[in-house]
Design a protein around this motif. Structure first.
Motif, PDB file in Angstrom:
ATOM      1  N   GLY A  88      38.071 -29.206 -31.527  1.00 16.42           N
ATOM      2  CA  GLY A  88      38.603 -29.057 -32.873  1.00 16.42           C
ATOM      3  C   GLY A  88      37.494 -28.648 -33.831  1.00 16.42           C
ATOM      4  N   LEU A  89      37.624 -27.459 -34.438  1.00 15.30           N
ATOM      5  CA  LEU A  89      36.574 -26.935 -35.310  1.00 15.30           C
ATOM      6  C   LEU A  89      36.693 -27.480 -36.730  1.00 15.30           C
ATOM      7  CD1 LEU A  89      34.195 -25.084 -35.856  1.00 15.30           C
ATOM      8  CD2 LEU A  89      35.791 -23.144 -35.972  1.00 15.30           C
ATOM      9  N   GLU A 111      38.216 -24.523 -29.989  1.00 12.91           N
ATOM     10  CA  GLU A 111      39.279 -24.471 -31.002  1.00 12.91           C
ATOM     11  C   GLU A 111      40.357 -23.501 -30.535  1.00 12.91           C
ATOM     12  OE1 GLU A 111      41.818 -24.753 -33.725  1.00 12.91           O
ATOM     13  OE2 GLU A 111      40.020 -25.963 -34.134  1.00 12.91           O
ATOM     14  N   ASP A 113      43.212 -22.573 -32.457  1.00 10.88           N
ATOM     15  CA  ASP A 113      43.936 -21.890 -33.528  1.00 10.88           C
ATOM     16  C   ASP A 113      43.177 -20.627 -33.955  1.00 10.88           C
ATOM     17  OD1 ASP A 113      44.890 -21.183 -36.254  1.00 10.88           O
ATOM     18  OD2 ASP A 113      46.101 -23.002 -36.040  1.00 10.88           O
ATOM     19  N   GLU A 141      37.362 -20.080 -28.039  1.00 13.74           N
ATOM     20  CA  GLU A 141      38.802 -20.259 -28.203  1.00 13.74           C
ATOM     21  C   GLU A 141      39.339 -20.903 -26.931  1.00 13.74           C
ATOM     22  OE1 GLU A 141      42.831 -17.803 -29.583  1.00 13.74           O
ATOM     23  OE2 GLU A 141      40.929 -16.738 -29.276  1.00 13.74           O
ATOM     24  N   ILE A 160      41.206 -33.508 -33.033  1.00  8.46           N
ATOM     25  CA  ILE A 160      42.264 -32.485 -33.075  1.00  8.46           C
ATOM     26  C   ILE A 160      43.529 -33.001 -33.757  1.00  8.46           C
ATOM     27  CG2 ILE A 160      41.407 -31.416 -30.954  1.00  8.46           C
ATOM     28  CD1 ILE A 160      43.819 -32.745 -29.508  1.00  8.46           C
TER      29      ILE A 160
END
Length: 253
Positions: A88-89, A111, A113, A141, A160
């Motif tokens: 999760g960025l 990440e 998204d 990604e 996340i």
């Protein structure tokens, strides 16, 4: 901005690296910057925060650089060393803060998204890091539940989730860790989960009770043996759990 602060409210400060942000948009995501706000910490008293970044989607805040976020995530960041894997960025703060630590050799962020990834390509906050810290960072990604590292991981930091608490958090982290095999783990909301699982099991909310609860998760969670960790977790739970206990359990206060 005036240097005069509201009476009794200190200005927020941290020794961890915090990048500067500007307003931006990408798809359904919007990054806003509040000039100033008074905000409580995860366990600490309210402070004045200036230039506070907030990541918003559909009108809901997913992450903000408040003392609450920096203290809760900072528990994991301060344990970072060697190869760090972040799921999760978000605003990218944990990645920056980890990379800035001399004990960290590599930071991989996963990440899924595409719009969040595009937002960070536009912002390029990693460019604010010193070159030696920036060289440690790589953003990929991918999906937190399927990613498998190609070399040993010293610390896994999953973040996340939108809610601080959900009833499958521990099981979800176990699923991630099964693919990663990290030496240590700290997940966002971990302290809430430990407190409510300890209460459900009838354990004391002291170091021995929290250590036993950590052991029961089967995860190599940071915090075990830290004499201050149980007290911080209980203080945070008193402030933030707000009735979100496991079925059949009730708060001890």
């Amino acid at each position: 901005m005036s240097e005069q602060l509201p009476p009794g409210i200190p200005r927020f400060a941290t020794d961890l690296f915090v990048p500067r942000y500007r307003a931006a948009r990408s798809g359904d995501w919007e990054l806003r910057v509040a000039e100033m706000a008074i905000s409580p910490g995860y366990w600490s008293d309210p402070v004045l925060v200036e230039q506070m970044a907030v990541l918003v989607r559909d009108g809901r805040s997913w992450m903000s650089l408040t003392p609450f976020e920096l203290e809760s995530q900072g528990l994991g960041v301060r344990a970072a060393a060697g190869h760090v894997l972040i799921f999760g960025l978000g605003l990218g703060w944990a990645a920056c803060a980890c990379a800035a630590l001399p004990a960290v050799s590599e930071v991989i962020v996963v990440e899924k998204d595409a719009d969040v990834l595009a937002l960070h390509r536009e912002l390029d906050i990693f460019a604010q890091l010193p070159s030696e810290a920036r060289a440690k960072l790589r953003v990929l990604e991918g999906d937190a539940f399927s990613y498998r590292p190609d070399r040993p991981v010293d610390l896994l930091l999953p973040d996340i989730w939108l809610p601080l608490v959900n009833d499958r958090r521990v099981e979800e982290v176990r699923a991630m860790q099964a693919n990663v095999g990290a030496r240590a783990v700290h997940f966002w909301g971990q302290e809430m989960e430990l407190i409510r699982h300890a209460v459900a099991a009838g354990r004391a909310l002291d170091t021995s009770g929290i250590d036993a609860t950590i052991a029961a998760t089967g995860l190599p969670l940071i915090g075990m043996g830290d004499p201050d960790y149980a007290a911080k977790a209980e203080t945070a739970a008193r402030r933030w759990l707000r009735g979100r206990w496991l079925p059949g359990s009730a708060p001890p206060w």
